[in-house]
Design an enzyme around this catalytic site. Structure first.
Site, PDB file in Angstrom:
ATOM      1  N   GLY A 109       0.802  -1.214   0.000  1.00 19.06           N
ATOM      2  CA  GLY A 109       0.000   0.000   0.000  1.00 19.06           C
ATOM      3  C   GLY A 109       0.832   1.259   0.000  1.00 19.06           C
ATOM      4  O   GLY A 109       0.346   2.343   0.339  1.00 19.06           O
ATOM      5  N   ASP A 159       2.612  -1.752 -13.391  1.00 19.04           N
ATOM      6  CA  ASP A 159       3.490  -2.249 -12.333  1.00 19.04           C
ATOM      7  C   ASP A 159       4.140  -3.577 -12.682  1.00 19.04           C
ATOM      8  O   ASP A 159       5.315  -3.809 -12.378  1.00 19.04           O
ATOM      9  CB  ASP A 159       2.708  -2.382 -11.027  1.00 19.04           C
ATOM     10  CG  ASP A 159       2.202  -1.057 -10.516  1.00 19.04           C
ATOM     11  OD1 ASP A 159       2.667  -0.014 -11.008  1.00 19.04           O
ATOM     12  OD2 ASP A 159       1.328  -1.053  -9.627  1.00 19.04           O
TER      13      ASP A 159
END
Length: 346
Positions: A109, A159
């Site tokens: 996160g 990503d």
């Protein structure tokens, strides 16, 4: 035999969000990102105890399971289980007992693409272990499918490709999940100047990107023109920043970064908050030129462009807040794996 792998985390420099469907499917996306010397790690150890053992600090999972061809996706170490289930099914691997251990240099996160880098890292370990015929593109695509389709986790496509390829990359996201990765050759002095001109600050708050990304997807699907036009400008910032980066124009790069942050905040309500705004309120007077949150927003890391001679002032000013500055360097290599045989061990 022991198999290890590592995959780098990334900074999203420009274009973030344009790699998320349905925007990328309708309009096409452009991303400029770069990997840094923070990593995800995976170790697979062959065992003969008849169990699949998972030891994952980042997933808070320390469990053992019977050797099966499919592990239940139950909220415990889903990334590991998702990779295992897919490679067993797709490549006809005969299930056997093993222990898998994973950990991260950065919190989950954090906005550095940790989850996707971890999927690539775990997949790379299986590729090395079972000699699977997957190159960087195939690894990235499979990691994307595991995370976004098999596990139904919200997010974009950049990503996985950043973790697999490594380095500075200008990425194109087209219809039908087509991705083109254009590696950029950046002169050494430009990389050094960029590192001297950046501060990476962790807010000490990890966040889930799912809600923010889901709102962005809803804005595109519903035809929210304010959000769509903002995303068009964010995508254009990837083009502009690529040119500034190749020329080594840090002032222009800072200007583009600041402008992109203003547009990013229009994409979803939760992208910024008083805590993040406080970082800017403290850093700008101390010498920061511009900045933005890395990743979806809401917390995690904030990237700041600074005047190098005032970098220490910015760091000292940020030291009064609850987070911390993370030293980093840009890296060139992508995910890789290697084997350790008993005779190799000390």
């Amino acid at each position: 035999m022991i198999i290890r792998s590592k995959a780098p985390l990334r900074l999203g420099l420009a274009g973030g969000g344009s790699d998320v469907s349905p925007y990328s499917d309708i309009y096409g996306g452009l991303i400029l990102n770069a990997t840094i010397n923070l990593y995800t790690y995976c170790t697979i150890e062959e065992t003969n105890d008849g169990l699949i053992s998972i030891d994952s600090d980042d997933a808070h999972c320390h469990e053992s399971y019977p050797v099966l061809s499919s592990l239940e996706i139950d909220g415990k170490a889903n990334l590991i289980k998702g990779v295992y289930n897919r490679v067993v099914k797709e490549f006809g691997i005969v299930p056997c007992s093993f222990k898998i251990t994973t950990y991260n240099d950065a919190p989950v996160g954090s906005g550095l693409g940790t989850s996707s880098a971890m999927v690539v890292c775990i997949l790379k370990a299986f590729i090395e272990w079972k000699s699977l015929p997957l190159g960087d593109y195939e690894t990235s695509r499979l990691a994307y499918e595991i995370e976004r389709k098999d596990l139904e986790l919200s997010g974009g496509k950049q990503d996985q490709y950043a973790a697999a390829f490594g380095g500075f990359n200008y990425m194109e996201f087209l219809q039908n999940d087509l991705v083109i990765v254009n590696p950029l050759k950046i002169k050494r002095w430009i990389v050094d100047e960029l590192e001297a001109s950046m501060v990476l600050y962790f807010t000490n708050v990890s966040r889930s990107s799912a809600a923010i990304i889901d709102q962005q997807k809803k804005n595109t699907s519903s035809g929210n023109q304010t959000a769509i036009e903002a995303m068009h400008r964010i995508k254009q910032s990837a083009i502009d920043m690529k040119l500034a980066l190749l020329k080594g124009d840090m002032k222009e790069l800072a200007r583009i970064l600041g402008e992109a942050w203003e547009n990013k905040k229009k994409m979803a309500d939760a992208i910024t908050n008083p805590m993040i705004q406080e970082v800017f309120d403290v850093a700008i007077p101390a010498g920061a030129l511009a900045g933005k949150v890395s990743g979806a927003g809401g917390g995690g890391f904030v990237m700041l462009m600074v005047e190098p001679t005032r970098k220490k002032e910015v760091i000292n000013a940020l030291g009064k807040l609850d987070g911390f500055v993370m030293p980093f360097q840009f890296t060139e290599g992508g995910a890789h794996g290697w084997k350790i045989y008993p005779s190799d061990r000390v």
